[in-house]
Enzyme design. Sequence first.
Site, PDB file in Angstrom:
ATOM      1  N   ILE A  49       0.845  -1.203   0.000  1.00 50.96           N
ATOM      2  CA  ILE A  49       0.000   0.000   0.000  1.00 50.96           C
ATOM      3  C   ILE A  49       0.879   1.250   0.000  1.00 50.96           C
ATOM      4  O   ILE A  49       0.398   2.342   0.273  1.00 50.96           O
ATOM      5  CB  ILE A  49      -0.974   0.007   1.210  1.00 50.96           C
ATOM      6  CG1 ILE A  49      -0.214  -0.025   2.552  1.00 50.96           C
ATOM      7  CG2 ILE A  49      -1.956  -1.149   1.121  1.00 50.96           C
ATOM      8  CD1 ILE A  49      -1.102   0.214   3.775  1.00 50.96           C
ATOM      9  N   ASP A  50       2.173   1.080  -0.323  1.00 51.42           N
ATOM     10  CA  ASP A  50       3.116   2.201  -0.170  1.00 51.42           C
ATOM     11  C   ASP A  50       3.205   3.141  -1.374  1.00 51.42           C
ATOM     12  O   ASP A  50       3.838   4.193  -1.304  1.00 51.42           O
ATOM     13  CB  ASP A  50       4.515   1.689   0.211  1.00 51.42           C
ATOM     14  CG  ASP A  50       5.084   0.685  -0.790  1.00 51.42           C
ATOM     15  OD1 ASP A  50       4.805   0.818  -1.996  1.00 51.42           O
ATOM     16  OD2 ASP A  50       5.818  -0.226  -0.356  1.00 51.42           O
ATOM     17  N   HIS A  93      -4.347  -4.395  -2.341  1.00 54.90           N
ATOM     18  CA  HIS A  93      -4.671  -4.063  -0.947  1.00 54.90           C
ATOM     19  C   HIS A  93      -4.937  -2.567  -0.755  1.00 54.90           C
ATOM     20  O   HIS A  93      -4.994  -2.084   0.368  1.00 54.90           O
ATOM     21  CB  HIS A  93      -3.548  -4.538  -0.010  1.00 54.90           C
ATOM     22  CG  HIS A  93      -3.504  -6.027   0.112  1.00 54.90           C
ATOM     23  ND1 HIS A  93      -2.369  -6.734   0.422  1.00 54.90           N
ATOM     24  CD2 HIS A  93      -4.484  -6.965  -0.064  1.00 54.90           C
ATOM     25  CE1 HIS A  93      -2.652  -8.033   0.441  1.00 54.90           C
ATOM     26  NE2 HIS A  93      -3.918  -8.192   0.144  1.00 54.90           N
ATOM     27  N   CYS A 115     -16.141   8.301   3.023  1.00 58.36           N
ATOM     28  CA  CYS A 115     -17.284   8.175   3.922  1.00 58.36           C
ATOM     29  C   CYS A 115     -18.266   7.184   3.300  1.00 58.36           C
ATOM     30  O   CYS A 115     -18.757   7.409   2.192  1.00 58.36           O
ATOM     31  CB  CYS A 115     -17.981   9.517   4.120  1.00 58.36           C
ATOM     32  SG  CYS A 115     -19.500   9.305   5.091  1.00 58.36           S
ATOM     33  N   CYS A 171     -22.024   8.971   2.747  1.00 58.17           N
ATOM     34  CA  CYS A 171     -22.339   9.933   1.681  1.00 58.17           C
ATOM     35  C   CYS A 171     -21.335   9.866   0.508  1.00 58.17           C
ATOM     36  O   CYS A 171     -21.345  10.729  -0.364  1.00 58.17           O
ATOM     37  CB  CYS A 171     -22.460  11.349   2.246  1.00 58.17           C
ATOM     38  SG  CYS A 171     -21.009  11.964   3.090  1.00 58.17           S
ATOM     39  N   CYS A 227     -16.518  12.004   8.958  1.00 55.87           N
ATOM     40  CA  CYS A 227     -16.896  12.800   7.790  1.00 55.87           C
ATOM     41  C   CYS A 227     -17.352  14.194   8.223  1.00 55.87           C
ATOM     42  O   CYS A 227     -18.146  14.337   9.162  1.00 55.87           O
ATOM     43  CB  CYS A 227     -18.019  12.082   7.055  1.00 55.87           C
ATOM     44  SG  CYS A 227     -18.652  13.002   5.626  1.00 55.87           S
ATOM     45  N   CYS A 275     -21.389  14.320   7.309  1.00 51.50           N
ATOM     46  CA  CYS A 275     -22.432  13.543   7.993  1.00 51.50           C
ATOM     47  C   CYS A 275     -21.954  12.875   9.275  1.00 51.50           C
ATOM     48  O   CYS A 275     -22.708  12.135   9.890  1.00 51.50           O
ATOM     49  CB  CYS A 275     -23.012  12.501   7.037  1.00 51.50           C
ATOM     50  SG  CYS A 275     -21.872  11.129   6.752  1.00 51.50           S
ATOM     51  N   SER A 297       6.434 -13.061   1.182  1.00 50.98           N
ATOM     52  CA  SER A 297       6.844 -14.017   2.216  1.00 50.98           C
ATOM     53  C   SER A 297       5.994 -15.285   2.204  1.00 50.98           C
ATOM     54  O   SER A 297       6.300 -16.248   2.880  1.00 50.98           O
ATOM     55  CB  SER A 297       6.713 -13.353   3.575  1.00 50.98           C
ATOM     56  OG  SER A 297       5.363 -12.987   3.774  1.00 50.98           O
ATOM     57  N   ASN A 305      13.339 -13.203  -3.948  1.00 54.28           N
ATOM     58  CA  ASN A 305      12.933 -12.778  -2.607  1.00 54.28           C
ATOM     59  C   ASN A 305      14.064 -12.138  -1.815  1.00 54.28           C
ATOM     60  O   ASN A 305      13.817 -11.469  -0.830  1.00 54.28           O
ATOM     61  CB  ASN A 305      12.308 -13.935  -1.833  1.00 54.28           C
ATOM     62  CG  ASN A 305      10.833 -14.096  -2.211  1.00 54.28           C
ATOM     63  OD1 ASN A 305      10.185 -13.128  -2.595  1.00 54.28           O
ATOM     64  ND2 ASN A 305      10.322 -15.294  -2.140  1.00 54.28           N
TER      65      ASN A 305
END
Length: 199
Positions: free
Chosen positions: A77-78, A93, A101, A104, A119, A122, A159, A183
Amino acid sequence: MNLVALTGAGISKASGIPTFNEMGNLREKLSRSFFQNNPEEFYKILIEMKEKIERAEPNPAHIALAKYNVPIVTMNIDGLHKRAGSKNIIEIHGNLEYVECPNCNELYDFDVVKGTIYCKKCRGLLQPNVVLYGDIIPLYFNAIDLIGSADELLVVGTSFYTSTAIDLVNRAKFAGIKVTMINENAEENVPKYLKKLIK
């Protein structure tokens, strides 16, 4: 030659981003149930992660995959593949670019959670754009399709603690796709391998 890469945390190690196994019990805290029960603490962890990520730079492995235009399925997620210049990336991921939100459908830049995790319109609890343990993976079939189009799958820095990695690699093997694994020392071995492979 149609090459696709599947990348995990190990590819970003040389960029200074620790893998989950090096972060102790982080795995349990990145679960859907932990988020629902402890949203404040959960976002503290994510903010720290984002700060680490922002200090990191793509390393030669990210840069080589971008240079040779290798399509990528990443479990990270980097965002380092994007920053290295890769265009065709499936982030299965998610990423830390924004939060949403669910009530909404308002999108906010991720950094909004440094001020409030609710949010502004809301007061709904903001959801991270990250797939947590216990979630389904919305882009899973996109990843399967992309890997299925390959003659060779280059697996970098995974891994095999995650069932996702095991499943995607096994699907490739069953489909008769050549699987190559790097790896260790991805930052040296990926550029070397691609240079030799893609003349």
